[in-house]
Design a protein around this motif. Structure first.
Motif, mmCIF file in Angstrom:
data_model
loop_
_atom_site.group_PDB
_atom_site.id
_atom_site.type_symbol
_atom_site.label_atom_id
_atom_site.label_comp_id
_atom_site.label_asym_id
_atom_site.label_seq_id
_atom_site.Cartn_x
_atom_site.Cartn_y
_atom_site.Cartn_z
ATOM 1 N N UNK A 1 11.634 109.982 36.024
ATOM 2 C CA UNK A 1 12.795 109.111 36.144
ATOM 3 C C UNK A 1 13.995 109.759 35.469
ATOM 4 N N UNK A 2 15.174 109.439 36.008
ATOM 5 C CA UNK A 2 16.432 109.914 35.437
ATOM 6 C C UNK A 2 16.435 111.438 35.273
ATOM 7 N N UNK A 3 16.365 112.166 36.384
ATOM 8 C CA UNK A 3 16.282 113.625 36.274
ATOM 9 C C UNK A 3 17.613 114.242 35.904
ATOM 10 N N UNK A 4 17.558 115.348 35.164
ATOM 11 C CA UNK A 4 18.770 116.122 34.910
ATOM 12 C C UNK A 4 19.006 117.010 36.133
ATOM 13 N N UNK A 5 20.086 117.782 36.082
ATOM 14 C CA UNK A 5 20.429 118.587 37.251
ATOM 15 C C UNK A 5 19.341 119.605 37.579
ATOM 16 N N UNK A 6 18.805 120.284 36.534
ATOM 17 C CA UNK A 6 17.764 121.291 36.821
ATOM 18 C C UNK A 6 16.515 120.636 37.368
ATOM 19 N N UNK A 7 16.152 119.486 36.781
ATOM 20 C CA UNK A 7 14.928 118.827 37.235
ATOM 21 C C UNK A 7 15.083 118.398 38.695
ATOM 22 N N UNK A 8 16.266 117.903 39.039
ATOM 23 C CA UNK A 8 16.466 117.453 40.417
ATOM 24 C C UNK A 8 16.438 118.626 41.388
ATOM 25 N N UNK A 9 16.943 119.775 40.930
ATOM 26 C CA UNK A 9 16.949 120.929 41.814
ATOM 27 C C UNK A 9 15.531 121.445 42.039
ATOM 28 N N UNK A 10 14.680 121.332 41.031
ATOM 29 C CA UNK A 10 13.299 121.805 41.169
ATOM 30 C C UNK A 10 12.454 120.844 41.985
ATOM 31 N N UNK A 11 12.919 119.611 42.111
ATOM 32 C CA UNK A 11 12.069 118.576 42.694
ATOM 33 C C UNK A 11 11.934 118.752 44.185
ATOM 34 N N UNK A 12 10.834 118.237 44.730
ATOM 35 C CA UNK A 12 10.673 118.278 46.176
ATOM 36 C C UNK A 12 11.468 117.160 46.832
ATOM 37 N N UNK A 13 11.710 116.060 46.120
ATOM 38 C CA UNK A 13 12.477 114.973 46.705
ATOM 39 C C UNK A 13 13.040 114.094 45.608
ATOM 40 N N UNK B 1 8.215 115.782 41.039
ATOM 41 C CA UNK B 1 7.957 117.188 40.675
ATOM 42 C C UNK B 1 6.451 117.327 40.759
ATOM 43 N N UNK B 2 5.976 118.040 41.777
ATOM 44 C CA UNK B 2 4.531 118.165 41.945
ATOM 45 C C UNK B 2 3.958 116.798 42.272
ATOM 46 N N UNK B 3 3.060 116.325 41.452
ATOM 47 C CA UNK B 3 2.465 115.007 41.718
ATOM 48 C C UNK B 3 3.093 113.908 40.871
ATOM 49 N N UNK B 4 3.980 114.304 39.939
ATOM 50 C CA UNK B 4 4.503 113.294 39.025
ATOM 51 C C UNK B 4 5.842 112.776 39.499
ATOM 52 N N UNK B 5 6.188 111.605 39.015
ATOM 53 C CA UNK B 5 7.501 111.028 39.292
ATOM 54 C C UNK B 5 8.270 111.006 37.986
#
Lengths: 260, 342
Positions: free
Chosen positions: A192-204, A186-190
């Motif tokens: 761990x163990x993302x929830x569904x919303x966090x994974x959807x917001x993530x670039x990868x 997410x942005x520059x941070x990594x």
């Protein structure tokens, strides 16, 4: 007038139904990207509850729960292969089923492509660890039921941990316990163990499965845009976290063994 | 991905030859050589973009090789009442022709199709690659881009072929130009008439035109769109340089090789699929990574494989770009000059 998806085996609800819209849902979640993670730090994983031996009918079983991901896994085997083709190595068959109530939108009870994609990743995570050369002509059936789903990455990661614990509970010979960890950028941070919303917001996102006992990696799944350097950072972060998960799994199996 | 069955002796023969010095392959290639790749775009006239790709066609008999046909079709979707998403959406699917896999049962063929579809869809439909010009009317209509790839024959390395064909088809895609249309009441008559107009609202007329159907917002936003008559088929799909190419690294530790034939695929215990994207003004990025096979890897090995994979993907990308530019020239510039000469 039966619609084309009239399911004769079940009591069908009304043809069309819409979930209620709450005011909180009106805001588009993609736009409010929290710069810092809510509730935990970037490398914290959600606490894991793992218990083996809950399904007495199966040869081995495990139930894993991490906040909003709940997965039950049962292992049947080694049992005789139904096919007539002789196979020198045993066969590992992973079947995943999402319960209809596991996601925000009801899932149809028929098997679809998403079930299979999760099953393929869990199969790949476990395949190098099980000593299939000791089980000719046999099949190991692993049935995974996802009771609550908080993102596909979480399902694959927790599912492979549960499956490995269930295999250990069944007494199948393995080279090591397989544990998995997922990470998202997410942005520059990594995180761990993302929830569904966090994974959807993530670039990868990346899921790493490995055997910490041997220090090897059995499966890597990556999707989205990640530079090769970010990929390596994610993998290293996941591998470090896998060591912790491994102790949790080993402890749960020991507790179960001591009780019985 | 579906391996042919080979005997242990043959598997050992192939592995030993590959690990020898110098490494030997059945057709005399080096470890990192690709077979001849033939690419043609614009093969499906009814599709908005299409490409046919063949890896390893034998030049003498004129047959064989891995052949993939990819086509892109654009459909209009309703955002409010249908399944459309504002800004458009992409759906990919792979169809495996039963003639390509005669030894697979229909269940196994379905599963292979699922797997290839999931790989292609998860990679290409990701928001990071989303093209900017798939919307038509904000919050009302958008394009649905359906990319369908058909595997006609399989002689190994079908994943690389699929991604290359998909990239070529997307490169070739032309999005039809649309023009927003709105309805405006006539000034004089009390009954509402309509006339087509552009998005630019004339401020003088606006204040006076009022109709029973006129709520302030509706006048400003277009209600429908039309396809203006244009001499070409549309504008190219945005962001077409970003579509990824995939390389499959077949790993027999400590070495890896590319573009495996079916017996070679059956002899490798581990395959790493990497899809890289090389946008023009950003650093290269990894768009997909998958591992297949009953062997395990250590992290340092994965790091070096990632670096090697990026290099191979870069060369593949450059070659594919050159070919796509050539295809553009062949189909557009040369055709135009031929027409002008006539």
């Amino acid at each position: 007038m039966a619609q084309s998806n009239f399911d004769r085996r079940r009591i069908n609800g009304p043809d069309e139904s819409f979930p209620p819209l709450f005011e909180a849902d009106e805001e588009d979640p993609v736009h409010n990207l929290p710069r810092t993670r809510r509730g935990r730090s970037a490398d914290d994983i959600r606490p894991i509850f793992l218990k083996a031996g809950l399904i007495s009918q199966a040869n081995g079983s495990a139930y894993i729960e991490t906040e909003r991901t709940k997965i039950a896994c049962a292992v049947y085997g080694p049992r005789q292969s139904k096919t007539t083709v002789y196979s020198e190595n045993g066969r590992l068959n992973v079947e995943v089923k999402f319960a209809p109530f596991s996601c925000t939108r009801r899932r149809a009870p028929i098997r679809d492509a998403e079930d299979r994609s999760v099953a393929v990743q869990i199969h790949q995570a476990l395949w190098p660890s099980v000593r299939l050369e000791l089980l000719p002509k046999s099949t190991l059936d692993i049935f995974i039921t996802i009771i609550e789903n908080d993102g596909i990455e979480g399902c694959i990661a927790s599912g492979s941990v549960a499956a490995s614990a269930a295999l250990a509970d069944a007494g199948i010979e393995m080279l090591g316990l397989v544990v998995s960890c997922a990470a998202s950028t997410i942005g520059k941070e990594i995180w761990l163990d993302p929830t569904e919303e966090e994974a959807r917001m993530a670039s990868g996102s990346l899921i790493l499965s490995g055997m910490p006992a041997l220090g090897t990696i059995t499966n890597v799944w990556q999707s989205g845009r990640l530079t090769p350097e970010e990929t390596i950072q994610c993998m290293e972060a996941c591998q470090g976290r896998c060591l912790d998960i491994h102790t949790v799994v080993a402890q749960a199996l020991l507790d179960n063994a001591q009780v019985t | 991905m579906a391996s042919t069955s080979i005997s242990k002796a043959e598997r050992s023969y192939i592995q030993t030859s590959l690990q020898g010095s110098p490494p030997l392959r059945a057709d005399g290639r080096s470890l990192l050589d690709f077979r001849t790749v033939l690419l043609e775009t614009g093969v499906a006239p009814l599709a908005n973009g299409s490409a046919k790709l063949n890896i390893g066609k034998s030049p003498h008999e004129g047959g064989g090789g891995t052949e993939v046909l990819a086509a892109v079709k654009l459909e209009v979707e309703d955002v409010e009442h249908g399944e459309g998403v504002d800004g458009g959406r992409i759906v990919c699917s792979v169809l495996c022709s039963p003639s390509a896999y005669p030894h697979l049962s229909s269940n196994a063929l379905d599963e292979l199709q699922y797997d290839l579809t999931t790989l292609l869809h998860q990679t290409l439909a990701h928001p990071s690659l989303h093209p900017p010009n798939l919307g038509i009317l904000p919050h009302k209509k958008a394009w649905l881009l359906s990319l369908d790839a058909a595997v006609l024959t399989d002689a190994g390395n079908v994943v690389d072929a699929l991604f290359m064909a998909a990239r070529a088809a997307l490169w070739d895609t032309k999005v039809p130009r649309t023009r927003a249309v709105q309805y405006r009441a006539r000034r004089a008559a009390p009954a509402t008439g309509h006339e087509g107009a552009d998005m630019d609202v004339d401020p003088d007329q606006d204040q006076e035109a009022r109709s029973g159907f006129d709520t302030r917002d509706m006048v400003r936003t277009a209600a429908d769109f039309e396809l203006p008559d244009y001499w070409d088929e549309g504008e190219v799909l945005g962001g077409r340089r970003n579509w990824p190419v995939a390389v499959t690294l077949n790993i027999i530790p400590p070495l890896h090789f590319l573009d495996a034939t079916p017996p070679e695929e059956a002899s490798t215990s581990l395959r790493l699929i990497l899809a890289f994207s090389f946008p023009s003004n950003s650093p290269s990025s990894l768009q997909a990574m998958r591992l297949l096979g009953p062997a395990e890897l250590a992290l340092p090995q994965i790091k070096s494989l990632l670096a090697d994979g990026e290099r191979h993907a870069q060369e593949l990308f450059a070659a594919l770009e050159a070919k796509l530019q050539d295809e553009d020239v062949r189909r557009n510039v040369k055709a135009r000059t031929r027409f002008a000469v006539r």
